[in-house]
Scaffold this motif. Sequence first.
Motif: not given
Length: 701
Positions: A581-585, A621-628
Amino acid sequence: MNRVEHSAFIGVIILDAGWHYTYINEYAAKILNRTPDELLGKVAWAEFPAAIRYACYDQLHKAFKNKVEVHFEEYIKSSNQWVRVSAYPFGGSLHIALHKPDFAEISSLLESEYYLKYTENFQDLITVTSVDGKFRYLSPAIQPLLGYEVDEMVGTRILTYCHSDDTEILRSILMDENHATAADQGMITCRFLHKKGWYVWFEKNYKWMLDEDGKRSQILGIWRDITERKLVEERFVQAQRLGQFGSFERYLNDEYCIWSEEMYRIHGLDPLDSMALSEAIKPIVSDDRDKVALAFETAIQVGISEVEYRIVRNDGEVRHLKSQIERVIRDNGRTAVRGLIHDITTYKQIETELKRSKANLEIAQEIAGLGHYDWDVIRNDLYWSDELFVLFHMRREYFGNTIEAFFNAVHPDDTVKVKEAIRDSLHGGLLDLVYRIIVNETEVRMIHTMAKTTYDEWGRPLRLFGTMQDITIQKQTEELLRKTEKLNVAGQLAAGIAHEIRNPLTALKGFAKLMCQANEESKLRYFQIMQEEFNRIELILGELLILAKPQVVAFKPHDTKAILSEVIELLNTEAIMSDVIIELDCEPDLPLVKCERNQLKQVFVNMIKNAIEAMPNGGGLDVSVKKAAGGVALYFADQGLGISEERLPRIGEPFYTTKEKGTGLGVMVSFAIIDEHQGHIEYQSKLGVGTTVLIQLPAFS
């Protein structure tokens, strides 16, 4: 002792074995500037601790220990007078007699008003010392020279203040009672201890004064501070030693010459008072003797000359020397030649090694397609090595030697990028850039340059020194690897895509049959459903073609969330088939990233496929995108088998993989793509827990 004790002009003291005063008469107490009652029962050394530094301490201990009579002179500081001391051991006690010495404390000359006024302003120190080495008189210059007051020094031993290395010469020359070794007058140099702890160099002129019997009674000395001169001499000797410089001098027609200490060291010889001319010539290599002789003749005729030659030392070592020679006329009217000898052996060895290294470097640069350059920023003078002219297909005589001449060879589409990078390097210090050049008017080559800027003391850029390398073949190989990896990924996706396409095709076939018998209203609804299925098939095939066919590289600002969504859509079927299961955050308001969209998509495909394959029994599979800081950070966290610590450092190497049938090229290509985007990939993993891949990309500005 009875006769002595009753004398009104003799001081009498009796000390017991513990150095207590058991008896002291009025005259003795007066000499010590005390009363008898103040001293009786007291310990002598406790009452007069400073006396430990004076002669009385050693002499009285000698009398007690050896049971012998002692006679000596002592300066009593408290009453400012000299006394003659006689000590007699008797019945476990020590009987001491004090009386005026036979000599006057200071001669009439020293006591005169004229002399006192003279010595008050006299910078040199004047002393009178007894035959046993005690100061009887010191001029006021003692205070500015050594920091002591006169009354601190009178009566103390001269050897107390002398440097340990100079004690023997002072003892033998200034304290020789039997005329055995010392002359009646002369000069010595020695060091004396300053009150604050350092040593001062003195040059002392001395003269013995004799009594009526012709025996030495005291010595007159004049001390001159030569510390500065000694420092200059020591610095000169040190400079000669550090710089490997020796000096020599020789009067014409003399058969000997004077060498400095460093000259002897350079030649591997022990120092002598003078060096015979024949011995000085002997070490010179026979092939070099004629040019050395010519250099001396030239100096005599013209006034100055210079020569390089070799010597062979006694140990067989060959040394290279360089000599500057000059002619001088001395005060006595005689002509002399003098000069400096510089040991340049090390420089000759370095020069030879540099020549060899330069030749090897030129060969290595030619093999590697590497050349170097040096740009003088102030004068706009650009130097290219021979390898760069070969690389750019130019001739040196037609090159303008300016930065503008270089820009003329840069690909027009990269000129702005190159100029900006060079401008930034002048402020930032470093340059690391890949760009294109045009050679032979049509051929395009890829160049990688690295450089560093040097600055002056005010921080202004002076020079930019760097290297250039032709990486055209390397780039072509990398592109071929990417294409291979794309095809490999496309092949692996074929099963999932076939299944994904079969579902809408089955629906299309069914609705096609239904439309034959449906009314107009139903046909319109069936047509809309079929259109959606066609669009889905077109999307899936389009994504597959993007991976398979070559793409034009174009870096533009893109939304990483949108790219990730498309990749997840493409791989979701394969993930479901693998029970993953792919999760996008994604965080809101993410900055855009300047990238090549298809290359970045290829990286994301590799990351997600690797995560799916790492979970053979399914998982999340946890896929996340954050500010850096300065960009975005993308995390791919799976619940797979994990990677051991010893394998983690090798991730990204060609053909290194943790998969049974993998090649390792997918991760290697991903590293290369992210590196081109000025990004960073980092792996964190634990066996049995899973792996997290962090990708950092700079924001578009």
